[in-house]
Design a protein around this motif. Structure first.
Motif, PDB file in Angstrom:
ATOM      1  N   ILE A   1       0.681  -1.293  -0.011  1.00 14.41           N
ATOM      2  CA  ILE A   1       0.012  -0.078   0.166  1.00 14.41           C
ATOM      3  C   ILE A   1       1.037   1.138  -0.076  1.00 14.41           C
ATOM      4  O   ILE A   1       1.774   1.298   0.625  1.00 14.41           O
ATOM      5  CB  ILE A   1      -1.080  -0.122   1.125  1.00 14.41           C
TER       6      ILE A   1
ATOM      7  N   GLN B   1      -1.950   6.382   0.481  1.00 16.84           N
ATOM      8  CA  GLN B   1      -3.292   5.293   0.812  1.00 16.84           C
ATOM      9  C   GLN B   1      -3.276   5.137   2.208  1.00 16.84           C
ATOM     10  O   GLN B   1      -4.495   5.084   2.746  1.00 16.84           O
ATOM     11  CB  GLN B   1      -3.079   4.073  -0.176  1.00 16.84           C
ATOM     12  N   LYS B   2      -1.998   4.633   2.754  1.00 16.37           N
ATOM     13  CA  LYS B   2      -1.920   4.499   4.066  1.00 16.37           C
ATOM     14  C   LYS B   2      -2.606   5.833   5.106  1.00 16.37           C
ATOM     15  O   LYS B   2      -3.133   5.754   5.968  1.00 16.37           O
ATOM     16  CB  LYS B   2      -0.410   4.044   4.690  1.00 16.37           C
TER      17      LYS B   2
ATOM     18  N   GLN C   1      -4.418   8.067   3.939  1.00 17.16           N
ATOM     19  CA  GLN C   1      -6.016   8.464   3.725  1.00 17.16           C
ATOM     20  C   GLN C   1      -6.810   7.468   4.570  1.00 17.16           C
ATOM     21  O   GLN C   1      -7.761   7.639   5.285  1.00 17.16           O
ATOM     22  CB  GLN C   1      -6.429   8.192   2.213  1.00 17.16           C
ATOM     23  N   ASP C   2      -6.131   6.182   4.683  1.00 14.85           N
ATOM     24  CA  ASP C   2      -6.807   5.122   5.462  1.00 14.85           C
ATOM     25  C   ASP C   2      -6.821   5.595   7.065  1.00 14.85           C
ATOM     26  O   ASP C   2      -7.802   5.363   7.622  1.00 14.85           O
ATOM     27  CB  ASP C   2      -6.156   3.827   5.382  1.00 14.85           C
ATOM     28  N   TYR C   3      -5.809   6.055   7.413  1.00 16.47           N
ATOM     29  CA  TYR C   3      -5.604   6.720   8.755  1.00 16.47           C
ATOM     30  C   TYR C   3      -6.453   7.802   9.012  1.00 16.47           C
ATOM     31  O   TYR C   3      -7.244   7.958  10.122  1.00 16.47           O
ATOM     32  CB  TYR C   3      -4.096   7.076   8.910  1.00 16.47           C
TER      33      TYR C   3
ATOM     34  N   ASN D   1      -9.169   8.586   7.451  1.00 12.95           N
ATOM     35  CA  ASN D   1     -10.800   8.101   7.416  1.00 12.95           C
ATOM     36  C   ASN D   1     -11.198   7.223   8.583  1.00 12.95           C
ATOM     37  O   ASN D   1     -12.144   7.491   9.181  1.00 12.95           O
ATOM     38  CB  ASN D   1     -10.873   7.397   6.259  1.00 12.95           C
ATOM     39  N   GLN D   2     -10.145   6.523   9.175  1.00 13.80           N
ATOM     40  CA  GLN D   2     -10.555   5.493  10.258  1.00 13.80           C
ATOM     41  C   GLN D   2     -10.686   6.312  11.491  1.00 13.80           C
ATOM     42  O   GLN D   2     -11.477   6.135  12.291  1.00 13.80           O
ATOM     43  CB  GLN D   2      -9.475   4.524  10.433  1.00 13.80           C
ATOM     44  N   ASN D   3     -10.164   7.648  11.554  1.00 16.57           N
ATOM     45  CA  ASN D   3     -10.128   8.598  12.725  1.00 16.57           C
ATOM     46  C   ASN D   3     -10.995   9.771  12.642  1.00 16.57           C
ATOM     47  O   ASN D   3     -10.839  10.796  13.162  1.00 16.57           O
ATOM     48  CB  ASN D   3      -8.488   8.864  13.054  1.00 16.57           C
ATOM     49  N   GLN D   4     -11.890   9.657  11.318  1.00 16.20           N
ATOM     50  CA  GLN D   4     -12.691  10.588  11.081  1.00 16.20           C
ATOM     51  C   GLN D   4     -12.031  12.285  11.144  1.00 16.20           C
ATOM     52  O   GLN D   4     -12.814  13.061  11.256  1.00 16.20           O
ATOM     53  CB  GLN D   4     -14.009  10.546  12.054  1.00 16.20           C
TER      54      GLN D   4
END
Length: 84
Positions: free
Chosen positions: A5, A9-10, A12-14, A16-19
């Motif tokens: 990844i 992308q990592k 963005q994932d972080y 998103n997961q933490n709003q």
């Protein structure tokens, strides 16, 4: 099979997961915050940058305001790691 990844992308994932609210902007190749700000019509103080580091034998990602410079001494102290 190993899936790799990309750092963006990592991140963005972080976020998103933490709003965390953010906007990702694609831009042409640029070498300075001022240049990116101009190309994207975004004030410099609203930009962030990602710095990839090798910490010991691991890879780490630091995200900071684009105008800031990584203070490696403070980072070493915070991470309790001399090998950065």
């Amino acid at each position: 099979m190993r899936v790799i990844i990309m750092p963006s992308q990592k991140l963005q994932d972080y976020l998103n997961q933490n709003q965390v609210k953010y906007t990702s902007i694609a831009h042409p190749l640029a070498y300075s915050t001022r240049e990116i700000s101009h190309l994207c019509h975004v004030p410099e103080h609203q930009l962030a940058k990602t710095v990839m580091l090798k910490v010991g034998d691991k890879v780490a990602m630091v995200v900071l305001p684009a105008r800031y410079i990584v203070d490696f001494d403070k980072l070493k102290e915070s991470l309790h790691e001399d090998d950065i």
